[in-house]
Design a protein around this motif. Structure first.
Motif, PDB file in Angstrom:
ATOM      1  N   TRP A 211      -4.300   2.753   6.724  1.00  0.00           N
ATOM      2  CA  TRP A 211      -4.307   1.284   6.569  1.00  0.00           C
ATOM      3  C   TRP A 211      -2.917   0.711   6.860  1.00  0.00           C
ATOM      4  O   TRP A 211      -2.773  -0.284   7.572  1.00  0.00           O
ATOM      5  CB  TRP A 211      -4.760   0.912   5.156  1.00  0.00           C
ATOM      6  CG  TRP A 211      -4.717  -0.561   4.907  1.00  0.00           C
ATOM      7  CD1 TRP A 211      -5.657  -1.470   5.266  1.00  0.00           C
ATOM      8  CD2 TRP A 211      -3.660  -1.289   4.276  1.00  0.00           C
ATOM      9  NE1 TRP A 211      -5.261  -2.724   4.897  1.00  0.00           N
ATOM     10  CE2 TRP A 211      -4.039  -2.652   4.293  1.00  0.00           C
ATOM     11  CE3 TRP A 211      -2.435  -0.938   3.702  1.00  0.00           C
ATOM     12  CZ2 TRP A 211      -3.233  -3.659   3.763  1.00  0.00           C
ATOM     13  CZ3 TRP A 211      -1.631  -1.931   3.169  1.00  0.00           C
ATOM     14  CH2 TRP A 211      -2.026  -3.270   3.204  1.00  0.00           C
ATOM     15  N   ARG A 212      -1.892   1.359   6.299  1.00  0.00           N
ATOM     16  CA  ARG A 212      -0.523   0.876   6.538  1.00  0.00           C
ATOM     17  C   ARG A 212      -0.200   0.847   8.024  1.00  0.00           C
ATOM     18  O   ARG A 212       0.442  -0.072   8.518  1.00  0.00           O
ATOM     19  CB  ARG A 212       0.502   1.776   5.827  1.00  0.00           C
ATOM     20  CG  ARG A 212       0.568   1.624   4.340  1.00  0.00           C
ATOM     21  CD  ARG A 212       1.844   2.259   3.771  1.00  0.00           C
ATOM     22  NE  ARG A 212       1.996   3.663   4.088  1.00  0.00           N
ATOM     23  CZ  ARG A 212       1.494   4.652   3.355  1.00  0.00           C
ATOM     24  NH1 ARG A 212       0.782   4.383   2.266  1.00  0.00           N
ATOM     25  NH2 ARG A 212       1.686   5.908   3.703  1.00  0.00           N
TER      26      ARG A 212
ATOM     27  N   LEU B 150      -7.136  -1.978  -1.836  1.00  0.00           N
ATOM     28  CA  LEU B 150      -6.178  -0.867  -1.717  1.00  0.00           C
ATOM     29  C   LEU B 150      -6.237   0.097  -2.895  1.00  0.00           C
ATOM     30  O   LEU B 150      -6.001   1.296  -2.740  1.00  0.00           O
ATOM     31  CB  LEU B 150      -4.759  -1.404  -1.575  1.00  0.00           C
ATOM     32  CG  LEU B 150      -4.482  -2.327  -0.391  1.00  0.00           C
ATOM     33  CD1 LEU B 150      -2.990  -2.555  -0.245  1.00  0.00           C
ATOM     34  CD2 LEU B 150      -5.056  -1.761   0.892  1.00  0.00           C
TER      35      LEU B 150
ATOM     36  N   GLY C  82       0.801  -1.213   0.000  1.00  0.00           N
ATOM     37  CA  GLY C  82       0.000   0.000   0.000  1.00  0.00           C
ATOM     38  C   GLY C  82       0.839   1.271   0.000  1.00  0.00           C
ATOM     39  O   GLY C  82       0.395   2.324   0.466  1.00  0.00           O
TER      40      GLY C  82
ATOM     41  N   LEU D  40      -4.918   5.098   2.733  1.00  0.00           N
ATOM     42  CA  LEU D  40      -3.829   4.136   2.610  1.00  0.00           C
ATOM     43  C   LEU D  40      -2.847   4.279   3.774  1.00  0.00           C
ATOM     44  O   LEU D  40      -2.393   3.284   4.348  1.00  0.00           O
ATOM     45  CB  LEU D  40      -3.069   4.361   1.297  1.00  0.00           C
ATOM     46  CG  LEU D  40      -3.439   3.481   0.098  1.00  0.00           C
ATOM     47  CD1 LEU D  40      -2.524   3.807  -1.072  1.00  0.00           C
ATOM     48  CD2 LEU D  40      -3.363   2.004   0.439  1.00  0.00           C
TER      49      LEU D  40
ATOM     50  N   LYS E  17      -0.016   2.889  -5.816  1.00  0.00           N
ATOM     51  CA  LYS E  17      -1.246   2.317  -6.371  1.00  0.00           C
ATOM     52  C   LYS E  17      -0.999   1.851  -7.806  1.00  0.00           C
ATOM     53  O   LYS E  17      -0.177   2.433  -8.530  1.00  0.00           O
ATOM     54  CB  LYS E  17      -2.359   3.361  -6.326  1.00  0.00           C
ATOM     55  CG  LYS E  17      -2.791   3.636  -4.886  1.00  0.00           C
ATOM     56  CD  LYS E  17      -4.230   4.074  -4.781  1.00  0.00           C
ATOM     57  CE  LYS E  17      -4.345   5.579  -4.825  1.00  0.00           C
ATOM     58  NZ  LYS E  17      -5.740   6.018  -4.602  1.00  0.00           N
TER      59      LYS E  17
ATOM     60  N   SER F  43      -4.953   8.429  -0.597  1.00  0.00           N
ATOM     61  CA  SER F  43      -3.618   8.270  -0.005  1.00  0.00           C
ATOM     62  C   SER F  43      -3.689   8.407   1.519  1.00  0.00           C
ATOM     63  O   SER F  43      -2.933   7.759   2.241  1.00  0.00           O
ATOM     64  CB  SER F  43      -2.632   9.265  -0.613  1.00  0.00           C
ATOM     65  OG  SER F  43      -2.911  10.549  -0.134  1.00  0.00           O
TER      66      SER F  43
END
Ligand SMILES: Nc1ncnc2c1ncn2[C@@H]1O[C@H](COP(=O)(O)OP(=O)(O)OP(=O)(O)O)[C@@H](O)[C@H]1O
Ligand SMILES: [Mg+2]
Lengths: 387, 237
Positions: free
Chosen positions: B90-91, B79, B63, B87, B66, B84
């Motif tokens: 999420w990371r 993803l 991630g 993301l 993209k 961004s």
């Protein structure tokens, strides 16, 4: 460790470089503290001026005397409430370095027109009844350890005595204080009686250094000033009448336009500071691109990185700036001590701080925004690959 | 394009992935129509010649970037559809990264480097310190918590990096040549550590490596050549 820890870790990534940058910020703000303190003293002299007072001097020059006969003619102008007059004496106490203003004044009128001078009733009474009486400012009294009842000698520089003696004796009858802490004008001055002065001097008897005119309505000060000057137009002794504020400003301007000089110097100093810190900051961030990329990889958002880098710039400016102003607060009173009463007490005032802190933040923003923007826009994959 | 619903046991599902970079005015396609499935709990070695697109593929799985087209589903999240900012979040919760050059912050102690990702969590300072200590203990570096990166050996630095990748307890670790800068003996230690994390803690691991010996620590190997997944070359390395 929190975000602040992150900011400081970034700031001290290269401690020696940061120390040097800090030093330049400290220096700039120390200078700022000194100059702004001096500037404020000069602008305060104008602020402390009475709005209901006009100063009448000779049109030719401030040191040119005016005839005492002007007094009665000025008094006839409508709106004039009271008139005092004064003369610069310029006496020296023991040593030239002990300079302080000493001025001959008409006692009743001068005190009436200057209600900001605080005196005990006994002192006021004694001044009106003692021909050789003198009033000294509280700072002056403290400096020379003078007490009421002391007899002090001043050496004349302009006005020798008729007797041929250059030494004038004065009896201290009172200590002058002021109502307003910030108005220290009289704390370092000495006033004595005009009659003693005028009768004792060898020449220029019957003349006056300047008149102080109290008017009934401050709103009419321009009109009355014009009326006074018109009265003596085309005479041997033309006058120049100004509000006390304008007079004080003009007096301060003899030393140059302090405000302008201070602004010019500080402009140059801060511009240089911007170049230096801006360059260091940009360089520091460039070196730390991989680290910033790692932070982003870990999930720190673009805005957080913007904040961290901006935070570094703000922290650096605030740290250096407050240290600098702090140093100036220690140094400035020492400076004014070393002038021994020639300058009013100097200090870094709340006004300097309230100008200084926005300045620090502003400089921080200018220096921090470009690298912060760069950190924010950083693309992780490129930065990690060293592209 | 039809997308197969990801299996509940899938960690990574990629369909029709292409990635193109802009080189001058010219778009250059680096990955061509890649389909890839990695089940949960797997330990995959991603191999291939230099420039074949390994890092590019790994960055898509982690991630960090993209795809130009295609879908990437990791731990059930699409993803390719996240912004961004999403993301980044999420990371911080779902994946740990280990790089060849460790990428520790030099002015922070090992302990603080490991604490760093936890700044993004609601944990208190005390909890952050405790979690970081546990992670350091797990990689065998409890005694080095106060050391700065420059006071550590390469192997130790990499262990700190692994602790940092683990500290927020993600299910997936992505490692880009984690032993590329280490001698053989130290590399073996690091690889054993990864193996242990996979076997004992069920971490899914995707590891890019050039080194066939390193790849043997993984459960599976996949090979990339010029942006295409290829069957394992039989002629050895
Ligand atoms: N941001 C980028 N811009 C332009 N080209 C890129 C970019 N990132 C990667 N490339 C190109 O894509 C190709 C694949 O790069 P990648 O880093 O994925 O290869 P790799 O298999 O990891 O190689 P290595 O084993 O050397 O690390 C290379 O030709 C590289 O130059
Ligand atoms: Mg690579």
């Amino acid at each position: 460790m929190g975000y602040l820890g992150l900011v400081f870790a970034g700031l001290f990534h290269k401690p020696s470089r940061t120390a040097l940058t800090l030093l330049s910020i400290v220096t700039a703000f120390t200078l700022f503290g000194f100059l702004d303190g001096i500037r404020l003293v000069f602008s305060r002299a104008a602020d402390n001026s009475g709005t209901d007072r006009l100063i009448v001097t000779s049109r030719l020059s401030i040191i040119q005397p005016l005839p005492i006969a002007h007094r009665n003619r000025i008094a006839q102008i409508p709106g004039v409430a009271q008139i005092a007059y004064a003369n610069w004496f310029g006496g020296i106490y023991q040593d030239r370095r002990n300079f302080f203003p000493n001025i001959a004044v008409t006692p009743v009128e001068f005190l009436a027109i200057h209600p900001e001078i605080v005196l005990s009733d006994e002192a006021r009474e004694a001044f009106l009844t003692t021909r050789t009486g003198a009033l000294v400012g509280s700072a002056l009294a403290q400096k020379f350890r003078w007490k009421i009842g002391n007899r002090i000698p001043l050496q004349a520089t302009i006005w020798p005595q008729k007797s041929g003696n250059n030494t004038w004796l004065f009896d201290i009858v009172g200590i002058m204080r002021t109502r307003d802490e910030r108005n220290q004008q009289y704390a370092g001055e000495m006033l004595f009686r005009y009659d003693y002065f005028d009768e004792g001097r060898t020449n220029s008897q019957g003349t006056v250094g300047w008149y102080i005119v109290r008017i009934e309505d401050p709103a009419l000060s321009n009109e009355i000033a014009l009326a006074i000057d018109r009265l003596f137009a085309n005479s041997d002794s033309e006058t120049k009448t100004q509000s006390e504020k304008d007079f004080n400003l003009a007096f301060a301007k003899q030393f140059g336009d302090i405000g302008l000089i201070v602004s010019a110097i500080m402009g140059a100093v801060f511009f240089t500071l911007l170049l230096v810190t801006g360059h260091t900051m940009t360089q520091a961030i460039r070196e730390r691109i991989p680290q910033l990329a790692v932070l982003k990889t870990l999930g720190f958002s673009d805005v957080t990185l913007l904040g961290v880098v901006l935070g570094e710039a703000f922290a650096m400016m605030l740290l250096g700036g407050c240290l600098g102003l702090g140093l100036a607060s220690i140094g400035l009173p020492l400076l004014s001590d070393s002038f021994g009463g020639q300058l009013p007490p100097l200090s870094v005032s709340a006004r300097s701080w309230s100008l200084g802190i926005p300045l620090m933040l502003g400089l921080g923003a200018i220096v921090g925004l470009p690298p912060a923007w760069r950190a924010m826009r950083l693309r992780i994959v490129d930065a990690l690959a060293g592209r | 394009m039809t997308v197969d619903p990801p299996l509940p046991t899938a960690m990574v599902v990629m369909r029709g992935i292409t990635k193109a970079y802009q080189r001058g005015n010219q778009p250059v396609e680096v990955l061509h129509d890649i389909d890839l499935d990695i089940p949960k709990g797997d330990f995959v070695a991603l191999m291939g010649p230099s420039g074949s697109g390994k890092t590019t593929l790994l960055n898509l799985i982690g991630g960090l970037d993209k795809p130009t087209s295609g879908t990437v589903t990791v731990a059930g999240r699409r993803l390719d559809q996240l912004t961004s900012g999403e993301l980044a979040h999420w990371r911080s919760t779902s994946v740990g990264f280990v790089f060849q050059f460790y990428n520790l912050l030099p002015m922070l102690s090992a302990q603080k480097n490991v604490e760093l990702p936890l700044l993004l969590t609601p944990l208190s300072g005390a909890e952050r310190r405790r979690h970081a200590s546990i992670a350091l203990e797990l990689v065998g570096l409890a005694g080095r918590a106060r050391h700065r990166p420059q006071e550590l050996s390469g192997g130790e630095e990499q262990r700190v990096a692994i602790a940092r990748a683990l500290v927020s307890d993600p299910q997936l670790l992505v490692c880009d040549e984690p032993t590329g800068d280490l001698d053989r003996h130290t590399a073996d230690e690091i690889l054993s550590l990864l193996q242990m994390l996979n076997a004992e803690f069920g971490k899914s691991i995707v590891m890019v490596t050039h080194d066939p010996r390193a790849a043997e620590y993984a459960r599976h190997q996949i090979h990339l050549d010029k942006g295409i997944l290829v069957p394992a070359p039989t002629h050895g390395a």
